[in-house]
Design an enzyme around this catalytic site. Structure first.
Site, PDB file in Angstrom:
ATOM      1  N   TYR A  19      -1.637   0.165  10.312  1.00  0.00           N
ATOM      2  CA  TYR A  19      -1.756  -0.292   8.927  1.00  0.00           C
ATOM      3  C   TYR A  19      -0.476   0.001   8.135  1.00  0.00           C
ATOM      4  CZ  TYR A  19      -3.803  -0.935   4.294  1.00  0.00           C
ATOM      5  OH  TYR A  19      -4.071  -1.363   3.016  1.00  0.00           O
TER       6      TYR A  19
ATOM      7  N   SER B  85       0.850  -1.199   0.000  1.00  0.00           N
ATOM      8  CA  SER B  85       0.000   0.000   0.000  1.00  0.00           C
ATOM      9  C   SER B  85       0.877   1.237   0.000  1.00  0.00           C
ATOM     10  CB  SER B  85      -0.867   0.022   1.254  1.00  0.00           C
ATOM     11  OG  SER B  85      -1.521   1.265   1.378  1.00  0.00           O
TER      12      SER B  85
END
Ligand code: ADP
Length: 254
Positions: free
Chosen positions: A153, A140
Protein backbone atom coordinates in the site's frame (compact mmCIF):
# COMPACT_ATOMS: atom_id res chain seq x y z
CA UNK A 1 -17.52 27.33 -6.09
CA UNK A 2 -17.73 24.59 -8.75
CA UNK A 3 -20.73 25.79 -10.73
CA UNK A 4 -20.68 24.54 -14.33
CA UNK A 5 -17.74 22.21 -13.61
CA UNK A 6 -17.87 18.57 -14.61
CA UNK A 7 -16.16 16.03 -12.37
CA UNK A 8 -15.41 12.32 -12.32
CA UNK A 9 -14.65 10.56 -9.05
CA UNK A 10 -13.38 6.97 -8.80
CA UNK A 11 -14.17 4.67 -5.89
CA UNK A 12 -17.14 6.90 -5.09
CA UNK A 13 -19.58 4.19 -4.05
CA UNK A 14 -18.77 4.59 -0.38
CA UNK A 15 -16.46 6.14 2.20
CA UNK A 16 -14.19 9.00 1.23
CA UNK A 17 -15.02 8.79 -2.48
CA UNK A 18 -18.73 9.11 -1.75
CA UNK A 19 -18.09 12.15 0.47
CA UNK A 20 -15.97 13.69 -2.31
CA UNK A 21 -18.67 13.11 -4.94
CA UNK A 22 -21.37 14.57 -2.67
CA UNK A 23 -19.23 17.58 -1.75
CA UNK A 24 -18.29 18.39 -5.35
CA UNK A 25 -21.98 18.18 -6.22
CA UNK A 26 -22.99 20.36 -3.26
CA UNK A 27 -20.54 22.97 -4.53
CA UNK A 28 -22.15 22.96 -7.95
CA UNK A 29 -20.36 20.34 -10.07
CA UNK A 30 -22.00 17.68 -12.21
CA UNK A 31 -20.47 14.38 -11.14
CA UNK A 32 -19.82 11.00 -12.71
CA UNK A 33 -19.92 8.74 -9.65
CA UNK A 34 -17.86 5.66 -10.50
CA UNK A 35 -16.93 2.53 -8.60
CA UNK A 36 -16.08 -1.11 -9.28
CA UNK A 37 -19.25 -1.71 -7.28
CA UNK A 38 -21.67 -0.40 -9.88
CA UNK A 39 -24.74 -0.70 -7.65
CA UNK A 40 -23.09 1.42 -4.94
CA UNK A 41 -22.15 4.05 -7.55
CA UNK A 42 -25.74 4.10 -8.82
CA UNK A 43 -27.11 4.50 -5.30
CA UNK A 44 -24.87 7.50 -4.58
CA UNK A 45 -25.67 9.08 -7.95
CA UNK A 46 -29.42 8.61 -7.47
CA UNK A 47 -29.25 10.13 -4.01
CA UNK A 48 -27.35 13.16 -5.38
CA UNK A 49 -29.99 13.59 -8.11
CA UNK A 50 -32.81 13.23 -5.55
CA UNK A 51 -31.21 16.10 -3.64
CA UNK A 52 -31.30 18.30 -6.74
CA UNK A 53 -27.73 17.69 -7.98
CA UNK A 54 -26.51 16.39 -11.34
CA UNK A 55 -24.91 12.93 -11.29
CA UNK A 56 -24.68 9.62 -13.10
CA UNK A 57 -23.47 6.33 -11.65
CA UNK A 58 -21.02 4.12 -13.54
CA UNK A 59 -19.32 0.77 -12.95
CA UNK A 60 -15.60 1.32 -13.56
CA UNK A 61 -12.61 -0.84 -12.73
CA UNK A 62 -9.82 1.73 -12.73
CA UNK A 63 -7.20 -0.92 -13.51
CA UNK A 64 -8.83 -1.45 -16.94
CA UNK A 65 -7.65 0.87 -19.70
CA UNK A 66 -11.03 0.59 -21.46
CA UNK A 67 -12.93 1.48 -18.29
CA UNK A 68 -10.66 4.46 -17.63
CA UNK A 69 -11.41 5.76 -21.13
CA UNK A 70 -15.14 5.13 -20.60
CA UNK A 71 -15.06 7.20 -17.40
CA UNK A 72 -13.78 10.29 -19.20
CA UNK A 73 -16.05 9.71 -22.20
CA UNK A 74 -19.11 9.41 -19.97
CA UNK A 75 -18.45 12.86 -18.50
CA UNK A 76 -18.23 14.30 -22.00
CA UNK A 77 -21.32 12.48 -23.28
CA UNK A 78 -23.53 13.08 -20.22
CA UNK A 79 -22.48 16.59 -19.22
CA UNK A 80 -20.52 17.99 -22.18
CA UNK A 81 -16.93 18.02 -20.89
CA UNK A 82 -14.45 17.06 -18.20
CA UNK A 83 -12.90 19.56 -15.80
CA UNK A 84 -12.02 17.54 -12.70
CA UNK A 85 -10.81 13.98 -12.05
CA UNK A 86 -10.46 12.68 -8.49
CA UNK A 87 -8.46 9.45 -8.33
CA UNK A 88 -9.81 8.01 -5.11
CA UNK A 89 -10.34 4.29 -5.86
CA UNK A 90 -8.03 2.20 -3.76
CA UNK A 91 -7.43 -1.15 -2.14
CA UNK A 92 -5.30 -1.94 0.83
CA UNK A 93 -3.62 -4.72 2.72
CA UNK A 94 -1.63 -4.89 5.92
CA UNK A 95 0.96 -7.66 5.73
CA UNK A 96 4.47 -7.81 7.10
CA UNK A 97 7.17 -7.52 4.46
CA UNK A 98 8.26 -11.21 4.48
CA UNK A 99 4.66 -12.33 3.99
CA UNK A 100 3.81 -9.83 1.24
CA UNK A 101 3.45 -11.67 -2.06
CA UNK A 102 4.20 -10.68 -5.62
CA UNK A 103 0.44 -10.86 -6.21
CA UNK A 104 -0.20 -8.40 -3.34
CA UNK A 105 2.28 -5.95 -4.87
CA UNK A 106 0.85 -6.30 -8.37
CA UNK A 107 -2.78 -6.11 -7.27
CA UNK A 108 -2.41 -3.06 -5.05
CA UNK A 109 -0.04 -1.14 -7.31
CA UNK A 110 -2.30 -2.16 -10.23
CA UNK A 111 -5.29 -0.35 -8.72
CA UNK A 112 -3.82 2.45 -6.60
CA UNK A 113 -1.03 3.56 -8.91
CA UNK A 114 -1.62 2.16 -12.40
CA UNK A 115 -5.39 2.68 -12.09
CA UNK A 116 -4.86 6.35 -11.21
CA UNK A 117 -2.37 6.63 -14.08
CA UNK A 118 -4.88 5.19 -16.57
CA UNK A 119 -7.76 7.40 -15.42
CA UNK A 120 -5.52 10.48 -15.46
CA UNK A 121 -4.21 9.73 -18.93
CA UNK A 122 -7.73 9.28 -20.29
CA UNK A 123 -8.87 12.49 -18.57
CA UNK A 124 -5.91 14.51 -19.79
CA UNK A 125 -6.76 13.62 -23.41
CA UNK A 126 -9.99 15.57 -22.91
CA UNK A 127 -8.48 18.33 -20.77
CA UNK A 128 -5.48 19.29 -22.92
CA UNK A 129 -7.50 20.47 -25.94
CA UNK A 130 -9.40 22.82 -23.57
CA UNK A 131 -6.19 24.05 -21.95
CA UNK A 132 -7.62 23.47 -18.47
CA UNK A 133 -8.29 20.74 -15.95
CA UNK A 134 -7.71 19.58 -12.41
CA UNK A 135 -6.60 16.18 -11.26
CA UNK A 136 -6.59 15.39 -7.55
CA UNK A 137 -5.02 12.13 -6.45
CA UNK A 138 -5.88 10.69 -3.06
CA UNK A 139 -2.51 9.72 -1.64
CA UNK A 140 -1.84 8.70 1.96
CA UNK A 141 0.45 9.34 4.87
CA UNK A 142 1.43 5.69 4.32
CA UNK A 143 3.12 6.86 1.13
CA UNK A 144 5.30 9.29 3.07
CA UNK A 145 6.38 7.24 6.09
CA UNK A 146 7.20 3.60 6.57
CA UNK A 147 4.30 1.96 8.35
CA UNK A 148 4.38 -1.63 9.58
CA UNK A 149 2.69 -3.90 7.06
CA UNK A 150 2.55 -1.20 4.39
CA UNK A 151 5.00 -2.56 1.75
CA UNK A 152 2.39 -2.80 -0.97
CA UNK A 153 0.00 0.00 0.00
CA UNK A 154 2.72 2.47 0.98
CA UNK A 155 4.70 1.82 -2.21
CA UNK A 156 1.60 2.36 -4.32
CA UNK A 157 0.85 5.69 -2.63
CA UNK A 158 4.49 6.87 -2.72
CA UNK A 159 4.45 6.09 -6.44
CA UNK A 160 1.24 8.07 -6.84
CA UNK A 161 2.82 11.11 -5.18
CA UNK A 162 5.78 10.99 -7.54
CA UNK A 163 3.50 10.48 -10.55
CA UNK A 164 1.65 13.63 -9.46
CA UNK A 165 4.91 15.59 -9.49
CA UNK A 166 5.85 14.40 -12.97
CA UNK A 167 2.37 15.13 -14.32
CA UNK A 168 2.34 18.57 -12.74
CA UNK A 169 5.70 19.46 -14.26
CA UNK A 170 4.61 18.35 -17.71
CA UNK A 171 1.06 19.70 -17.66
CA UNK A 172 0.95 22.90 -15.58
CA UNK A 173 1.92 25.19 -18.47
CA UNK A 174 -0.84 23.54 -20.50
CA UNK A 175 -3.47 24.46 -17.92
CA UNK A 176 -3.87 21.10 -16.18
CA UNK A 177 -3.04 21.26 -12.47
CA UNK A 178 -2.34 18.02 -10.61
CA UNK A 179 -2.14 17.68 -6.82
CA UNK A 180 -2.40 15.13 -4.03
CA UNK A 181 -4.55 15.12 -0.95
CA UNK A 182 -3.08 12.78 1.68
CA UNK A 183 -5.56 11.79 4.37
CA UNK A 184 -4.34 10.70 7.77
CA UNK A 185 -6.58 8.61 10.00
CA UNK A 186 -10.07 9.20 8.68
CA UNK A 187 -13.19 7.87 10.34
CA UNK A 188 -14.74 6.12 7.37
CA UNK A 189 -17.08 3.31 8.24
CA UNK A 190 -14.33 0.82 7.40
CA UNK A 191 -11.75 2.42 9.67
CA UNK A 192 -14.18 2.81 12.51
CA UNK A 193 -15.25 -0.81 12.21
CA UNK A 194 -11.76 -2.22 11.79
CA UNK A 195 -9.86 -0.27 14.42
CA UNK A 196 -10.03 -1.82 17.88
CA UNK A 197 -10.04 0.30 21.03
CA UNK A 198 -6.26 0.10 21.39
CA UNK A 199 -5.71 1.30 17.83
CA UNK A 200 -8.19 4.13 18.26
CA UNK A 201 -6.54 5.27 21.47
CA UNK A 202 -3.12 5.16 19.78
CA UNK A 203 -4.36 7.34 16.94
CA UNK A 204 -5.97 9.79 19.33
CA UNK A 205 -2.67 10.03 21.15
CA UNK A 206 -0.55 10.50 18.03
CA UNK A 207 -2.78 13.05 16.29
CA UNK A 208 -2.25 16.54 17.76
CA UNK A 209 -5.89 17.36 17.11
CA UNK A 210 -6.71 14.23 19.13
CA UNK A 211 -9.35 12.86 16.83
CA UNK A 212 -9.81 11.14 13.51
CA UNK A 213 -10.65 13.26 10.51
CA UNK A 214 -13.97 12.94 8.73
CA UNK A 215 -14.45 12.04 5.07
CA UNK A 216 -16.00 15.50 4.57
CA UNK A 217 -12.82 17.19 5.83
CA UNK A 218 -10.89 15.41 3.09
CA UNK A 219 -13.60 16.22 0.56
CA UNK A 220 -13.47 19.97 1.35
CA UNK A 221 -9.74 20.06 0.54
CA UNK A 222 -10.37 18.19 -2.71
CA UNK A 223 -13.11 20.70 -3.60
CA UNK A 224 -10.76 23.60 -2.90
CA UNK A 225 -8.00 22.15 -5.11
CA UNK A 226 -10.60 21.61 -7.84
CA UNK A 227 -11.81 25.22 -7.63
CA UNK A 228 -10.70 28.38 -9.44
CA UNK A 229 -9.35 29.67 -6.11
CA UNK A 230 -6.54 27.07 -6.24
CA UNK A 231 -5.26 28.44 -9.54
CA UNK A 232 -1.54 28.49 -8.58
CA UNK A 233 -1.29 25.18 -6.75
CA UNK A 234 0.41 22.40 -8.70
CA UNK A 235 2.39 19.26 -7.91
CA UNK A 236 1.94 19.46 -4.17
CA UNK A 237 0.56 17.22 -1.46
CA UNK A 238 -1.82 18.59 1.14
CA UNK A 239 -1.98 16.41 4.23
CA UNK A 240 -5.38 16.33 5.91
CA UNK A 241 -4.22 14.67 9.09
CA UNK A 242 -4.93 16.87 12.13
CA UNK A 243 -1.21 17.62 12.43
CA UNK A 244 -0.13 13.96 12.62
CA UNK A 245 2.91 14.23 10.34
CA UNK A 246 4.17 17.42 11.98
CA UNK A 247 4.22 15.96 15.45
CA UNK A 248 7.43 15.09 17.23
CA UNK A 249 7.56 13.54 20.68
CA UNK A 250 4.46 14.35 22.67
CA UNK A 251 5.18 13.27 26.25
CA UNK A 252 3.11 15.93 27.90
CA UNK A 253 -0.49 16.46 27.03
CA UNK A 254 -2.82 18.97 28.47
P1 ADP B 1 -12.04 4.50 2.22
O1 ADP B 1 -12.34 4.01 3.59
O2 ADP B 1 -10.68 5.12 2.10
O3 ADP B 1 -13.11 5.34 1.61
P2 ADP B 1 -12.98 2.21 0.81
O4 ADP B 1 -12.34 0.87 0.67
O5 ADP B 1 -14.24 2.32 1.61
O6 ADP B 1 -11.87 3.18 1.35
O7 ADP B 1 -13.29 2.83 -0.61
C1 ADP B 1 -12.59 2.53 -1.72
C2 ADP B 1 -13.56 2.46 -2.88
O8 ADP B 1 -12.82 2.11 -4.05
C3 ADP B 1 -14.64 1.38 -2.68
O9 ADP B 1 -15.91 1.91 -2.97
C4 ADP B 1 -14.24 0.31 -3.69
O10 ADP B 1 -15.35 -0.41 -4.23
C5 ADP B 1 -13.54 1.13 -4.75
N1 ADP B 1 -12.61 0.34 -5.56
C6 ADP B 1 -11.76 -0.62 -5.15
N2 ADP B 1 -11.10 -1.14 -6.20
C7 ADP B 1 -11.53 -0.48 -7.30
C8 ADP B 1 -11.24 -0.56 -8.69
N3 ADP B 1 -10.35 -1.44 -9.16
N4 ADP B 1 -11.88 0.28 -9.53
C9 ADP B 1 -12.78 1.17 -9.05
N5 ADP B 1 -13.12 1.27 -7.77
C10 ADP B 1 -12.50 0.47 -6.90
Amino acid sequence: MLNNKIATVTGAGRGMGEAIARTLSAKGAAVVVSDIDGAAAETVATSICDGGGKAVGLRIDVSSEDDAARLAETAVQEFGGLDILVNNAGISTTKLFPETTKQDMERIIGVNLIGAFLCAQAAVRHMLPNGSGRIINIASLSGQRGGIGRSAYGSSKAGLELLTKVMSVELAAKGVLVNNVAPGAIATQMAVEQHDTKTREAYHYLIPQRRYGTPEEVAFMVAFLASDEASHVSGTTVNVDGGFLSAGLMFERE
